[in-house]
Enzyme design. Structure first.
Site, PDB file in Angstrom:
ATOM      1  N   GLY A 174       0.800  -1.221   0.000  1.00 60.28           N
ATOM      2  CA  GLY A 174       0.000   0.000   0.000  1.00 60.28           C
ATOM      3  C   GLY A 174       0.833   1.270   0.000  1.00 60.28           C
ATOM      4  CB  THR A 175       2.852   2.997   2.413  1.00 59.34           C
ATOM      5  OG1 THR A 175       3.476   1.960   3.174  1.00 59.34           O
ATOM      6  CG2 THR A 175       1.515   3.398   3.026  1.00 59.34           C
ATOM      7  CG  HIS A 221      24.369   9.111  -5.645  1.00 59.96           C
ATOM      8  ND1 HIS A 221      24.190  10.345  -5.062  1.00 59.96           N
ATOM      9  CD2 HIS A 221      24.877   9.353  -6.873  1.00 59.96           C
ATOM     10  CE1 HIS A 221      24.589  11.281  -5.908  1.00 59.96           C
ATOM     11  NE2 HIS A 221      24.996  10.701  -7.015  1.00 59.96           N
ATOM     12  CG  HIS A 264      28.183   7.725  -5.321  1.00 59.83           C
ATOM     13  ND1 HIS A 264      27.677   8.596  -4.378  1.00 59.83           N
ATOM     14  CD2 HIS A 264      28.378   8.453  -6.440  1.00 59.83           C
ATOM     15  CE1 HIS A 264      27.559   9.794  -4.912  1.00 59.83           C
ATOM     16  NE2 HIS A 264      27.983   9.742  -6.157  1.00 59.83           N
ATOM     17  NE  ARG A 293      29.981   8.987   0.318  1.00 60.78           N
ATOM     18  CZ  ARG A 293      29.944  10.092  -0.364  1.00 60.78           C
ATOM     19  NH1 ARG A 293      29.088  10.258  -1.355  1.00 60.78           N
ATOM     20  NH2 ARG A 293      30.766  11.081  -0.062  1.00 60.78           N
TER      21      ARG A 293
END
Length: 148
Positions: free
Chosen positions: A66-67, A98, A133, A136
Protein backbone atom coordinates in the site's frame (compact mmCIF):
# COMPACT_ATOMS: atom_id res chain seq x y z
CA UNK A 1 17.55 -8.22 -17.63
CA UNK A 2 15.58 -10.55 -15.37
CA UNK A 3 13.28 -8.89 -12.82
CA UNK A 4 11.48 -10.44 -9.85
CA UNK A 5 8.29 -8.74 -8.72
CA UNK A 6 6.09 -9.25 -5.70
CA UNK A 7 3.31 -7.55 -3.82
CA UNK A 8 0.72 -7.96 -1.14
CA UNK A 9 -3.02 -7.65 -1.86
CA UNK A 10 -2.87 -3.83 -1.82
CA UNK A 11 -0.22 -3.84 -4.52
CA UNK A 12 -1.64 -6.68 -6.61
CA UNK A 13 -3.27 -4.58 -9.34
CA UNK A 14 -0.22 -2.33 -9.76
CA UNK A 15 2.03 -5.41 -9.81
CA UNK A 16 0.04 -6.86 -12.68
CA UNK A 17 0.23 -3.58 -14.63
CA UNK A 18 3.99 -3.28 -14.06
CA UNK A 19 4.54 -6.94 -14.96
CA UNK A 20 2.71 -6.45 -18.28
CA UNK A 21 4.63 -3.21 -18.93
CA UNK A 22 7.97 -4.93 -18.35
CA UNK A 23 7.15 -7.95 -20.48
CA UNK A 24 6.12 -5.68 -23.36
CA UNK A 25 9.55 -4.00 -23.06
CA UNK A 26 11.30 -7.36 -23.34
CA UNK A 27 12.21 -7.99 -19.70
CA UNK A 28 11.94 -11.48 -18.28
CA UNK A 29 9.70 -11.22 -15.22
CA UNK A 30 9.55 -13.69 -12.33
CA UNK A 31 6.31 -13.20 -10.37
CA UNK A 32 6.78 -14.02 -6.68
CA UNK A 33 3.12 -13.37 -5.81
CA UNK A 34 0.63 -12.60 -4.52
CA UNK A 35 -1.74 -13.78 -7.19
CA UNK A 36 -5.04 -12.18 -6.12
CA UNK A 37 -6.56 -9.37 -4.04
CA UNK A 38 -7.10 -11.74 -1.11
CA UNK A 39 -5.52 -10.38 2.07
CA UNK A 40 -1.95 -11.59 2.63
CA UNK A 41 1.09 -10.57 4.67
CA UNK A 42 3.54 -8.30 2.82
CA UNK A 43 6.74 -9.55 4.57
CA UNK A 44 6.45 -12.88 2.74
CA UNK A 45 6.62 -11.19 -0.65
CA UNK A 46 9.35 -8.73 0.29
CA UNK A 47 11.41 -11.70 1.43
CA UNK A 48 10.68 -13.73 -1.73
CA UNK A 49 11.78 -10.93 -4.06
CA UNK A 50 14.76 -10.08 -1.85
CA UNK A 51 15.96 -13.69 -1.89
CA UNK A 52 15.51 -13.86 -5.65
CA UNK A 53 17.87 -10.91 -6.09
CA UNK A 54 20.27 -11.92 -3.31
CA UNK A 55 20.65 -15.47 -4.62
CA UNK A 56 21.16 -14.32 -8.22
CA UNK A 57 17.95 -15.75 -9.67
CA UNK A 58 17.11 -12.25 -10.91
CA UNK A 59 19.09 -9.08 -11.59
CA UNK A 60 16.73 -6.65 -9.86
CA UNK A 61 13.48 -6.72 -7.95
CA UNK A 62 10.33 -4.68 -7.51
CA UNK A 63 8.15 -4.89 -4.39
CA UNK A 64 4.78 -3.23 -3.89
CA UNK A 65 2.42 -2.77 -0.96
CA UNK A 66 0.00 0.00 0.00
CA UNK A 67 2.70 2.51 0.96
CA UNK A 68 5.83 0.60 -0.02
CA UNK A 69 7.17 1.01 3.50
CA UNK A 70 6.52 -2.39 5.06
CA UNK A 71 7.53 -4.41 2.04
CA UNK A 72 10.75 -2.40 1.61
CA UNK A 73 11.67 -2.98 5.25
CA UNK A 74 11.06 -6.71 4.72
CA UNK A 75 13.15 -6.89 1.55
CA UNK A 76 15.99 -5.03 3.26
CA UNK A 77 16.28 -7.80 5.86
CA UNK A 78 17.75 -10.07 3.17
CA UNK A 79 21.53 -10.03 2.92
CA UNK A 80 22.68 -8.27 -0.23
CA UNK A 81 19.47 -6.36 -0.80
CA UNK A 82 19.42 -2.59 -1.05
CA UNK A 83 15.72 -1.82 -1.45
CA UNK A 84 14.79 1.80 -2.12
CA UNK A 85 11.30 3.21 -1.62
CA UNK A 86 10.84 5.73 -4.43
CA UNK A 87 8.00 8.16 -4.97
CA UNK A 88 9.39 9.96 -8.01
CA UNK A 89 11.86 9.51 -10.85
CA UNK A 90 14.60 11.51 -9.12
CA UNK A 91 14.60 9.14 -6.15
CA UNK A 92 14.71 6.15 -8.51
CA UNK A 93 17.62 7.63 -10.46
CA UNK A 94 19.61 8.52 -7.35
CA UNK A 95 18.92 5.17 -5.66
CA UNK A 96 20.65 3.52 -8.60
CA UNK A 97 23.40 6.09 -9.27
CA UNK A 98 24.50 6.60 -5.67
CA UNK A 99 23.28 3.55 -3.72
CA UNK A 100 23.34 0.78 -6.33
CA UNK A 101 19.84 -0.17 -5.15
CA UNK A 102 18.82 -3.55 -6.50
CA UNK A 103 15.18 -3.61 -5.37
CA UNK A 104 12.62 -0.88 -6.05
CA UNK A 105 9.77 -0.45 -3.57
CA UNK A 106 6.54 1.28 -4.56
CA UNK A 107 3.36 2.26 -2.76
CA UNK A 108 0.23 1.47 -4.75
CA UNK A 109 -1.92 3.78 -2.61
CA UNK A 110 0.40 6.78 -3.01
CA UNK A 111 1.31 6.61 -6.71
CA UNK A 112 -0.67 6.86 -9.90
CA UNK A 113 -0.08 4.26 -12.59
CA UNK A 114 1.75 6.57 -15.03
CA UNK A 115 4.12 7.82 -12.34
CA UNK A 116 4.76 4.28 -11.07
CA UNK A 117 5.65 3.08 -14.57
CA UNK A 118 7.95 6.06 -15.08
CA UNK A 119 9.70 5.31 -11.77
CA UNK A 120 10.15 1.67 -12.81
CA UNK A 121 11.60 2.67 -16.19
CA UNK A 122 13.98 5.13 -14.56
CA UNK A 123 15.12 2.60 -11.95
CA UNK A 124 15.80 -0.08 -14.54
CA UNK A 125 17.57 2.19 -17.03
CA UNK A 126 19.93 3.92 -14.59
CA UNK A 127 23.40 2.56 -13.92
CA UNK A 128 25.42 2.74 -10.71
CA UNK A 129 27.84 5.68 -10.86
CA UNK A 130 30.59 4.08 -8.76
CA UNK A 131 33.44 6.36 -7.68
CA UNK A 132 32.98 7.86 -4.22
CA UNK A 133 29.60 6.11 -4.02
CA UNK A 134 31.23 2.70 -4.33
CA UNK A 135 33.06 3.30 -1.05
CA UNK A 136 29.75 4.10 0.63
CA UNK A 137 28.04 1.01 -0.73
CA UNK A 138 30.95 -1.03 0.64
CA UNK A 139 30.38 0.59 4.04
CA UNK A 140 26.73 -0.50 3.88
CA UNK A 141 27.87 -4.02 2.98
CA UNK A 142 30.25 -4.04 5.97
CA UNK A 143 27.40 -3.08 8.30
CA UNK A 144 25.43 -5.93 6.82
CA UNK A 145 28.27 -8.44 7.34
CA UNK A 146 28.52 -7.50 11.01
CA UNK A 147 24.78 -7.55 11.70
CA UNK A 148 23.36 -10.22 9.42
Amino acid sequence: MKISIGSDHAGFELKEIIKDHLQKKGYEVVDKGTYSKESVDYPLFGEAVGRSVSEGETDRGIVICGTGIGISISANKIKGVRAALCTNEYMARMSRKHNDANVLALGSRVLGIDLALSIVDTFLSTDFEGGRHERRVHLIQNIEKINL
